[in-house]
Design an enzyme around this catalytic site. Structure first.
Site, PDB file in Angstrom:
ATOM      1  N   MET A  97       0.837  -1.029  -0.106  1.00 16.72           N
ATOM      2  CA  MET A  97       0.109  -0.246  -0.087  1.00 16.72           C
ATOM      3  C   MET A  97       0.756   1.328   0.087  1.00 16.72           C
ATOM      4  O   MET A  97       1.498   1.395   0.934  1.00 16.72           O
ATOM      5  CB  MET A  97      -0.888  -0.044   1.366  1.00 16.72           C
ATOM      6  N   ILE A 155       1.830  -5.201   8.149  1.00  7.96           N
ATOM      7  CA  ILE A 155       3.363  -5.004   8.369  1.00  7.96           C
ATOM      8  C   ILE A 155       3.754  -3.219   8.052  1.00  7.96           C
ATOM      9  O   ILE A 155       3.187  -2.790   7.080  1.00  7.96           O
ATOM     10  CB  ILE A 155       4.455  -5.405   7.169  1.00  7.96           C
ATOM     11  N   GLY A 185       1.541   4.027   4.698  1.00  9.05           N
ATOM     12  CA  GLY A 185       2.367   3.290   3.834  1.00  9.05           C
ATOM     13  C   GLY A 185       2.773   2.074   4.491  1.00  9.05           C
ATOM     14  O   GLY A 185       3.219   1.890   5.615  1.00  9.05           O
ATOM     15  N   SER A 186       2.585   1.022   4.011  1.00 13.44           N
ATOM     16  CA  SER A 186       2.701  -0.336   4.517  1.00 13.44           C
ATOM     17  C   SER A 186       2.510  -1.453   3.642  1.00 13.44           C
ATOM     18  O   SER A 186       2.577  -1.534   2.501  1.00 13.44           O
ATOM     19  CB  SER A 186       1.414  -0.284   5.870  1.00 13.44           C
ATOM     20  N   ARG A 187       2.048  -2.666   4.338  1.00 13.22           N
ATOM     21  CA  ARG A 187       1.845  -3.831   3.306  1.00 13.22           C
ATOM     22  C   ARG A 187       1.480  -5.162   4.156  1.00 13.22           C
ATOM     23  O   ARG A 187       1.445  -5.029   5.500  1.00 13.22           O
ATOM     24  CB  ARG A 187       3.356  -4.398   3.032  1.00 13.22           C
TER      25      ARG A 187
END
Length: 216
Positions: A97, A155, A185-187
């Protein structure tokens, strides 16, 4: 519609914007500099508002499908060894993301939460190979009646400093409902049993509660 996790930040940002907007003509005499500052302030406020947007995406619950838990880009589809919970090989699908994506995490499937754990860690960029095991993260396992146990990890990325996780062990959760939020911002990694049919491809854009990641 905005996510509840953004209420405080949105309120502070809006008040700050209004105050600075009112003060800027007093503090800045040059017309073009004034307009530039005002436009930048407006763009900053819009960025904050769009980050916390929470689109209403109703779906029909289907235990035979796993839907995307977040919006973003599919960056990993591979067979890996999962060392934390399963301790065996799984199929990993990762969705990255960017800061402009919707950052709501939704339950990809219905079932019982068997495991939910927070891990403090680093803030490597979210697409880094070691982000899954070294970054700040939460690990959640849901037992679904068709797929069995499905794991997902929220994450943190280089900018994300706070992960919100609503899943608690023993809870019964419903596919599509809010599961948490990751700020800036991440995953998310999802782990499936070997043999699961994966319905997405690398670099595909996934839409939370819309894109079907896997089927039985």
């Amino acid at each position: 519609m905005f996510h509840k996790e953004g209420a405080k930040i949105i309120l502070i940002s809006t008040l700050t914007f209004v105050i600075l907007l009112l003060l800027s003509p007093v503090l800045i005499s040059n017309f073009w500099i004034l307009k530039t500052v005002q436009i930048l302030l407006l763009l900053l406020l819009i960025t904050v508002l769009q980050f916390f947007r929470n689109p209403n995406r109703h779906l029909e619950v289907d235990d035979y499908t796993i839907v995307a838990p977040v919006d973003g880009k599919v960056v990993v589809i591979e067979e890996v060894f999962e060392p934390e919970y399963f301790k065996d090989k799984r199929i990993q699908v990762s969705i990255f993301m960017s800061p402009i994506n919707v950052h709501v995490t939704r339950y990809a499937t219905s079932g019982k939460v068997k495991y939910s754990k927070y891990h403090p860690g680093k803030y490597l960029v979210a697409w880094h190979p070691k982000a899954s095991t070294e970054n700040e993260r939460t690990t959640i396992v849901i037992e679904n009646r068709i797929f069995g146990e499905i794991m997902y990890r929220q994450i943190a990325g280089a900018l994300a400093k706070r992960i919100i996780n609503y899943a608690e062990e023993g809870m019964q959760v419903r596919q599509g409902d809010d599961a948490g939020f990751i700020k800036f911002g991440s995953r998310v990694d999802i782990y499936f049993p070997l043999g699961t049919t994966i319905n997405v491809k690398l670099n595909q854009t996934a839409i939370g509660n819309r894109t079907i990641i896997a089927t039985k």
